[in-house]
Design a protein around this motif. Sequence first.
Motif, PDB file in Angstrom:
ATOM      1  N   VAL A   1       0.841  -1.200   0.000  1.00  0.00           N
ATOM      2  CA  VAL A   1       0.000   0.000   0.000  1.00  0.00           C
ATOM      3  C   VAL A   1       0.878   1.253   0.000  1.00  0.00           C
ATOM      4  CG1 VAL A   1      -1.696   1.307   1.333  1.00  0.00           C
ATOM      5  CG2 VAL A   1      -1.932  -1.161   1.128  1.00  0.00           C
TER       6      VAL A   1
ATOM      7  N   SER B   1       1.180   4.251  -2.783  1.00  0.00           N
ATOM      8  CA  SER B   1       1.023   5.654  -2.422  1.00  0.00           C
ATOM      9  C   SER B   1       2.194   6.472  -2.976  1.00  0.00           C
ATOM     10  CB  SER B   1       0.929   5.780  -0.902  1.00  0.00           C
ATOM     11  OG  SER B   1       0.642   7.095  -0.532  1.00  0.00           O
TER      12      SER B   1
ATOM     13  N   ALA C   1       1.806   6.889  -6.565  1.00  0.00           N
ATOM     14  CA  ALA C   1       0.713   7.807  -6.882  1.00  0.00           C
ATOM     15  C   ALA C   1       1.126   9.258  -6.654  1.00  0.00           C
ATOM     16  CB  ALA C   1      -0.524   7.466  -6.053  1.00  0.00           C
ATOM     17  N   GLY C   2       2.308   9.433  -6.064  1.00  0.00           N
ATOM     18  CA  GLY C   2       2.810  10.794  -5.923  1.00  0.00           C
ATOM     19  C   GLY C   2       2.698  11.381  -4.535  1.00  0.00           C
ATOM     20  N   HIS C   3       2.426  10.533  -3.540  1.00  0.00           N
ATOM     21  CA  HIS C   3       2.360  11.064  -2.172  1.00  0.00           C
ATOM     22  C   HIS C   3       3.521  10.497  -1.361  1.00  0.00           C
ATOM     23  CE1 HIS C   3       0.780  12.433   1.662  1.00  0.00           C
ATOM     24  NE2 HIS C   3       0.908  11.208   2.129  1.00  0.00           N
TER      25      HIS C   3
ATOM     26  N   PRO D   1       4.385   9.477   2.120  1.00  0.00           N
ATOM     27  CA  PRO D   1       3.683   9.289   3.400  1.00  0.00           C
ATOM     28  C   PRO D   1       4.499   9.831   4.583  1.00  0.00           C
ATOM     29  CG  PRO D   1       3.723   7.248   2.141  1.00  0.00           C
ATOM     30  CD  PRO D   1       4.659   8.190   1.459  1.00  0.00           C
ATOM     31  N   GLU D   2       3.798  10.124   5.653  1.00  0.00           N
ATOM     32  CA  GLU D   2       4.480  10.601   6.852  1.00  0.00           C
ATOM     33  C   GLU D   2       5.306   9.477   7.474  1.00  0.00           C
ATOM     34  OE1 GLU D   2       1.735  12.348   9.554  1.00  0.00           O
ATOM     35  OE2 GLU D   2       1.463  14.105   8.279  1.00  0.00           O
TER      36      GLU D   2
ATOM     37  N   ALA E   1       3.781   6.070   8.790  1.00  0.00           N
ATOM     38  CA  ALA E   1       3.405   5.068   7.792  1.00  0.00           C
ATOM     39  C   ALA E   1       4.641   4.425   7.176  1.00  0.00           C
ATOM     40  CB  ALA E   1       2.532   5.704   6.719  1.00  0.00           C
TER      41      ALA E   1
ATOM     42  N   GLY F   1      -2.836   8.179 -10.146  1.00  0.00           N
ATOM     43  CA  GLY F   1      -2.536   8.984  -8.961  1.00  0.00           C
ATOM     44  C   GLY F   1      -3.382   8.589  -7.764  1.00  0.00           C
ATOM     45  N   THR F   2      -3.779   7.332  -7.708  1.00  0.00           N
ATOM     46  CA  THR F   2      -4.528   6.842  -6.551  1.00  0.00           C
ATOM     47  C   THR F   2      -3.869   5.553  -6.062  1.00  0.00           C
ATOM     48  OG1 THR F   2      -5.960   5.420  -7.851  1.00  0.00           O
ATOM     49  CG2 THR F   2      -6.700   7.671  -7.522  1.00  0.00           C
ATOM     50  N   ILE F   3      -4.169   5.176  -4.811  1.00  0.00           N
ATOM     51  CA  ILE F   3      -3.737   3.867  -4.339  1.00  0.00           C
ATOM     52  C   ILE F   3      -4.721   2.883  -4.947  1.00  0.00           C
ATOM     53  CG2 ILE F   3      -3.327   2.444  -2.302  1.00  0.00           C
ATOM     54  CD1 ILE F   3      -2.702   4.956  -0.763  1.00  0.00           C
TER      55      ILE F   3
END
Lengths: 298, 262
Positions: free
Chosen positions: A71, A75, A78-80, A82-83, A86, A154-156
């Motif tokens: 996952v 992410s 998709a271009g994010h 994570p903090e 995560a 651009g989505t999980i």
Amino acid sequence: MSAISERIPGREAVKAKGWFRAHKWLLARRASQLAFLALFLSGPLFGLWIAKGTLASSLTLNVLPLTDPLVALQSLLAGHWPETAALAGAAIVLAVYAALRGRLYCSWVCPVNVVTDTAGWLRRRLGWKDGVSLNRRTRLILLAGILIASAVTGTIAWEVVNPITQLHRALVFGSLFAGGIAWTVLAAIFLFDLAVAPRGWCGNLCPVGAFYGLVGRFGRVAVSAPRRAACDSCMDCYQVCPEPHVISPALRGAGSEVIQSPDCTACGRCIDVCPQDVFALGLKGTAGAAPLRQGERL
Amino acid sequence: MSAQSDKQGVARRRFLATAVKATAGAGCAALLVGEVAAPSRTLAATALRPPGAKGESHFLAACVRCGLCVRACPYDTLKLADLADPASSGTPYFEARQIPCEMCEDIPCVVACPTGALDKGLTDIAQARMGTAALVGHETCLNVLGLRCDVCYRVCPLMGKAITLDMRHNERTGKHASLIPVVHTDACTGCGKCEKSCVLEEAAIKVLPTELARGRIGGHYRLGWEEKAKHGGELVDGIIDLPDRGYTPPSLGPSLGKEFKP
Ligand code: SF4
Ligand code: SF4
Ligand code: SF4
Ligand code: SF4
């Protein structure tokens, strides 16, 4: 030929070893799957919070973050970014499965396993032998596909579909018992495994299993066939194994008696159903890898 | 041609065929999964995201659908979408008419989010933009009808800023005022308290995802006064200023647009 096809795998083992020893690993796995679920359910049911969240990402005892690395990877694609919580969680999960065996996830944790196991069991009971046989590599292709889809949309992407987290969420957050329709996905998988392709979902399609198979290639936990000399070719292990192709090299080959394929989920069903006690589960490369049990009949 | 190089040729062709097949298969899977995943970028009108949620398309790249925000919410406002729900399956959302957001000062939902799908940069809940309220029932709102309901105005945590009551002449009686609830998008957090409390059978004030509620003017519009300000004077010289007619219709009477302070 009918002697083989009418033989119900496991029967002989029960006769030879007793019901309990012929179901030892199965029981252990069900207990493990239940325990993983219970960690999440004790909170909502009894107010005793151990693990919060879902298999996608969770927080245990308010300190330990765990995240599904697949996952997190989607992410990222998709271009994010994570903090830390995560990312750290994903690293921990990745490290554990890489060290042990990726597909332990499939048979000891994943809740969908219960569904596909049940379909497989029913299939054997009904004596249904035929079915579509898909290419095992389909799941790798599907894995590549969902990674591409994540990057492009651009989505999980897989989390929109993923039956594993779908089921886990529906159980842990209770929508399964409140009119939710996540069960339809599970029903589809059950029917697919039962009537279309034997062991089709976990064995050929599931990209999550494919991913864990890849990351856990060199894990230490393995099943081996230390007493392969005792094998009388009853074929029961092949009947129950969710990945039957992994057995032959260890059982029939001249080389190592350890099952090397990362596809083996270390479910231990082969150990259970073998009337000759050929198989064992242990750590690769230690004395425990191939224990010859004391005082057994040969 | 030797048999050796023939064999090599066959092997190469086979390898190429396998590679092409695998690529095509991955592409096919990507299209199928992408098809399901992509339309979920849009959010149904009734679904509101938790405070601090990134814009919908970024949100779907960031939210892993773990539900930790849902667990953190003390008011059970948030829930995870099931397959048939109005938000993408598994993502957190709330419906104002059911349980609105109580705008917790410490914003526990944002604190709990492990991925940053809910932005930790949000520390003042009054800056949250979960959606935007809009008075949609212009024939049913009791205040528009000239009664004094005022409930949405009074429950608004930002009373007087996010909702004001603007006075309008009551054409029906001819001599009273109607106090119209007017939402100000620069202050409304989209908490949903107004929609939740609207006394009508179907709320006359609704909180919608902001893009839906606000409308969008479109890039091709040039607003004369803004252009003029940017330009620092008339854009076209020598426009003749015709004299005004000196007539004000009654509906544009002096009470228009005045704010009412109860
Ligand atoms: S080889 Fe044995 S342990 Fe491995 S997947 Fe098959 S049945 Fe399970
Ligand atoms: S601000 Fe408070 S009430 Fe609102 S969604 Fe977050 S936790 Fe729930
Ligand atoms: S805590 Fe964050 S990642 Fe988890 S469901 Fe809520 S918004 Fe998504
Ligand atoms: S949603 Fe309604 S109650 Fe909440 S801030 Fe906006 S106007 Fe006020």
